[in-house]
Design an enzyme around this catalytic site. Structure first.
Site, PDB file in Angstrom:
ATOM      1  N   THR A  50       0.851  -1.194   0.000  1.00  0.00           N
ATOM      2  CA  THR A  50       0.000   0.000   0.000  1.00  0.00           C
ATOM      3  C   THR A  50       0.884   1.240   0.000  1.00  0.00           C
ATOM      4  O   THR A  50       1.781   1.369   0.839  1.00  0.00           O
ATOM      5  CB  THR A  50      -0.903   0.041   1.252  1.00  0.00           C
TER       6      THR A  50
ATOM      7  N   GLU B 162      -3.939   4.744   2.807  1.00  0.00           N
ATOM      8  CA  GLU B 162      -3.046   3.868   2.037  1.00  0.00           C
ATOM      9  C   GLU B 162      -3.749   3.364   0.787  1.00  0.00           C
ATOM     10  O   GLU B 162      -4.886   2.924   0.865  1.00  0.00           O
ATOM     11  CB  GLU B 162      -2.676   2.649   2.887  1.00  0.00           C
TER      12      GLU B 162
ATOM     13  N   HIS C 283      -2.293  -3.168 -10.062  1.00  0.00           N
ATOM     14  CA  HIS C 283      -1.395  -3.145 -11.219  1.00  0.00           C
ATOM     15  C   HIS C 283      -0.021  -3.611 -10.733  1.00  0.00           C
ATOM     16  O   HIS C 283       0.406  -3.216  -9.652  1.00  0.00           O
ATOM     17  CB  HIS C 283      -1.299  -1.696 -11.749  1.00  0.00           C
TER      18      HIS C 283
HETATM   19  C1  LIG Z   1      -8.316  -2.901   0.636  1.00  0.00           C
HETATM   20  C2  LIG Z   1      -7.731  -2.823   2.011  1.00  0.00           C
HETATM   21  C3  LIG Z   1      -8.510  -3.199   3.097  1.00  0.00           C
HETATM   22  C4  LIG Z   1      -7.989  -3.131   4.386  1.00  0.00           C
HETATM   23  N1  LIG Z   1      -8.778  -3.505   5.453  1.00  0.00           N
HETATM   24  C5  LIG Z   1      -8.286  -3.455   6.689  1.00  0.00           C
HETATM   25  C6  LIG Z   1      -9.084  -3.847   7.817  1.00  0.00           C
HETATM   26  O1  LIG Z   1     -10.267  -4.181   7.700  1.00  0.00           O
HETATM   27  N2  LIG Z   1      -8.510  -3.821   9.051  1.00  0.00           N
HETATM   28  C7  LIG Z   1      -7.208  -3.438   9.243  1.00  0.00           C
HETATM   29  O2  LIG Z   1      -6.763  -3.439  10.375  1.00  0.00           O
HETATM   30  N3  LIG Z   1      -6.436  -3.044   8.204  1.00  0.00           N
HETATM   31  C8  LIG Z   1      -6.943  -3.029   6.941  1.00  0.00           C
HETATM   32  N4  LIG Z   1      -6.168  -2.620   5.886  1.00  0.00           N
HETATM   33  C9  LIG Z   1      -4.886  -1.965   6.153  1.00  0.00           C
HETATM   34  C10 LIG Z   1      -3.734  -2.914   6.270  1.00  0.00           C
HETATM   35  O3  LIG Z   1      -3.675  -3.428   7.581  1.00  0.00           O
HETATM   36  C11 LIG Z   1      -2.479  -2.068   5.965  1.00  0.00           C
HETATM   37  O4  LIG Z   1      -2.545  -1.695   4.614  1.00  0.00           O
HETATM   38  C12 LIG Z   1      -1.237  -2.837   6.251  1.00  0.00           C
HETATM   39  O5  LIG Z   1      -1.089  -2.953   7.650  1.00  0.00           O
HETATM   40  C13 LIG Z   1       0.002  -2.182   5.646  1.00  0.00           C
HETATM   41  O6  LIG Z   1       0.408  -1.081   6.384  1.00  0.00           O
HETATM   42  P1  LIG Z   1       1.776  -0.334   6.028  1.00  0.00           P
HETATM   43  O7  LIG Z   1       1.542   0.444   4.769  1.00  0.00           O
HETATM   44  O8  LIG Z   1       2.034   0.608   7.180  1.00  0.00           O
HETATM   45  O9  LIG Z   1       2.837  -1.363   5.858  1.00  0.00           O
HETATM   46  C14 LIG Z   1      -6.668  -2.678   4.596  1.00  0.00           C
HETATM   47  C15 LIG Z   1      -5.879  -2.318   3.489  1.00  0.00           C
HETATM   48  C16 LIG Z   1      -6.396  -2.385   2.209  1.00  0.00           C
HETATM   49  C17 LIG Z   1      -5.539  -1.994   1.052  1.00  0.00           C
HETATM   50  N1  LIG Z   2       0.687  -2.191  -6.669  1.00  0.00           N
HETATM   51  C1  LIG Z   2       1.218  -1.417  -5.710  1.00  0.00           C
HETATM   52  N2  LIG Z   2       0.430  -0.632  -4.937  1.00  0.00           N
HETATM   53  C2  LIG Z   2       0.978   0.137  -3.977  1.00  0.00           C
HETATM   54  N3  LIG Z   2       2.285   0.206  -3.703  1.00  0.00           N
HETATM   55  C3  LIG Z   2       3.129  -0.543  -4.449  1.00  0.00           C
HETATM   56  C4  LIG Z   2       2.634  -1.393  -5.475  1.00  0.00           C
HETATM   57  N4  LIG Z   2       3.690  -2.019  -6.061  1.00  0.00           N
HETATM   58  C5  LIG Z   2       4.790  -1.587  -5.445  1.00  0.00           C
HETATM   59  N5  LIG Z   2       4.482  -0.701  -4.449  1.00  0.00           N
HETATM   60  C6  LIG Z   2       5.486  -0.071  -3.569  1.00  0.00           C
HETATM   61  O1  LIG Z   2       5.357  -0.673  -2.294  1.00  0.00           O
HETATM   62  C7  LIG Z   2       5.267   0.339  -1.284  1.00  0.00           C
HETATM   63  C8  LIG Z   2       4.323  -0.094  -0.208  1.00  0.00           C
HETATM   64  O2  LIG Z   2       4.658  -1.285   0.424  1.00  0.00           O
HETATM   65  P1  LIG Z   2       4.338  -1.463   1.961  1.00  0.00           P
HETATM   66  O3  LIG Z   2       4.817  -2.823   2.335  1.00  0.00           O
HETATM   67  O4  LIG Z   2       2.918  -1.105   2.214  1.00  0.00           O
HETATM   68  O5  LIG Z   2       5.318  -0.426   2.617  1.00  0.00           O
HETATM   69  P2  LIG Z   2       5.048   0.862   3.514  1.00  0.00           P
HETATM   70  O6  LIG Z   2       4.689   0.356   4.853  1.00  0.00           O
HETATM   71  O7  LIG Z   2       6.337   1.613   3.487  1.00  0.00           O
HETATM   72  O8  LIG Z   2       3.911   1.612   2.903  1.00  0.00           O
HETATM   73  C9  LIG Z   2       4.722   1.577  -1.987  1.00  0.00           C
HETATM   74  O9  LIG Z   2       5.154   2.764  -1.335  1.00  0.00           O
HETATM   75  C10 LIG Z   2       5.329   1.437  -3.385  1.00  0.00           C
HETATM   76  O10 LIG Z   2       6.613   2.065  -3.426  1.00  0.00           O
HETATM   77 MG   LIG Z   3       1.943   0.786   2.882  1.00  0.00          MG
END
Ligand SMILES: Cc1cc2nc3c(=O)[nH]c(=O)nc-3n(C[C@H](O)[C@H](O)[C@H](O)COP(=O)(O)O)c2cc1C
Ligand SMILES: Nc1ncnc2c1ncn2[C@@H]1O[C@H](COP(=O)(O)OP(=O)(O)O)[C@@H](O)[C@H]1O
Ligand SMILES: [Mg+2]
Length: 181
Positions: A54, A106, A111
């Site tokens: 994300t 996030e 893609h």
């Molecule tokens: C489509 C989508 C649905 C999500 N739903 C939940 C949810 O219901 N509960 C939750 O705790 N996190 C949810 N998340 C968030 C994820 O926990 C979060 O993207 C993940 O911890 C990555 O965090 P980071 O970017 O800090 O690594 C969701 C994320 C996405 C993209």
């Molecule tokens: N399809 C995608 N959607 C979102 N982020 C992507 C995708 N492919 C690669 N990335 C890369 O992965 C990173 C996110 O990974 P993630 O594990 O959520 O790390 P962070 O906790 O730093 O957000 C984005 O910041 C981007 O650089």
């Molecule tokens: Mg992320």
């Protein structure tokens, strides 16, 4: 539910003619929501723990969200560095499964990207709401829910009323003017 708003969205072609059971008036009244910001680092869990990366927005973008915008899972269109518009799912809130202290916004772009794109500009248009965030009993349940969200988003974004927003001029400009101000 404010039916006046729903009707006005329908007339503008921004809502399908049937109402999804998950319509939420506090979410809908701000949609479509235009948002742009640099991609910053989060906790690194998206790719490593969930297999679903994300792209996280910085704090100032999260803080500028309307205060009454419902937290939860949304779908829409997104573009990294003005290079191609893709379907997206967006999570806004505190990730209750992980009990985050700070609110995050996030975006998972549906893609395959060859490389990370930290530091790039991400533009998104959020067009619809799927569900509230939940705390799950297991990591597998969270992952399954996210995969269902992705499938749901893919289907809904093919509806003509949502599909046409991928061609919005927002993705061709660098303007800071969003949501009419
Ligand atoms: C489509 C989508 C649905 C999500 N739903 C939940 C949810 O219901 N509960 C939750 O705790 N996190 C949810 N998340 C968030 C994820 O926990 C979060 O993207 C993940 O911890 C990555 O965090 P980071 O970017 O800090 O690594 C969701 C994320 C996405 C993209
Ligand atoms: N399809 C995608 N959607 C979102 N982020 C992507 C995708 N492919 C690669 N990335 C890369 O992965 C990173 C996110 O990974 P993630 O594990 O959520 O790390 P962070 O906790 O730093 O957000 C984005 O910041 C981007 O650089
Ligand atoms: Mg992320």
């Amino acid at each position: 539910m404010c039916w006046g708003l729903v009707r006005s969205f329908r007339l503008r072609g921004l809502l399908p003619s049937r109402c999804f059971s998950c319509c939420d008036s506090a979410a809908m009244k701000h949609l479509p929501y235009f948002c742009r910001g640099e991609v910053v680092r989060g906790f690194g869990r998206g790719s490593k723990e969930l297999g679903i990366p994300t792209a996280n927005f910085p704090e100032h973008v999260v803080d500028s969200l309307p205060l009454d915008l419902t937290t939860g899972i949304y779908y829409g269109w997104g573009c990294v560095a003005n290079e191609g518009v893709h379907k997206i799912v967006v999570s806004i809130g505190w990730n209750p499964y992980y009990k985050n202290v700070k609110k995050s916004m996030e975006t998972h772009l549906i893609h395959p990207f060859k490389e990370d794109f930290y530091g790039e500009m991400l533009s998104v248009i959020i067009v619809g709401y799927i569900r509230p965030e939940k705390s799950f009993n297991s990591l597998d349940s969270l992952i399954s829910a996210i995969h269902s969200d992705i499938e749901e988003a893919k289907k809904r974004l093919d509806l003509p009323e949502f599909n046409r927003l991928k061609d919005d001029n927002f993705f061709n400009t660098h303007s800071q003017i969003m949501n009419g101000h």
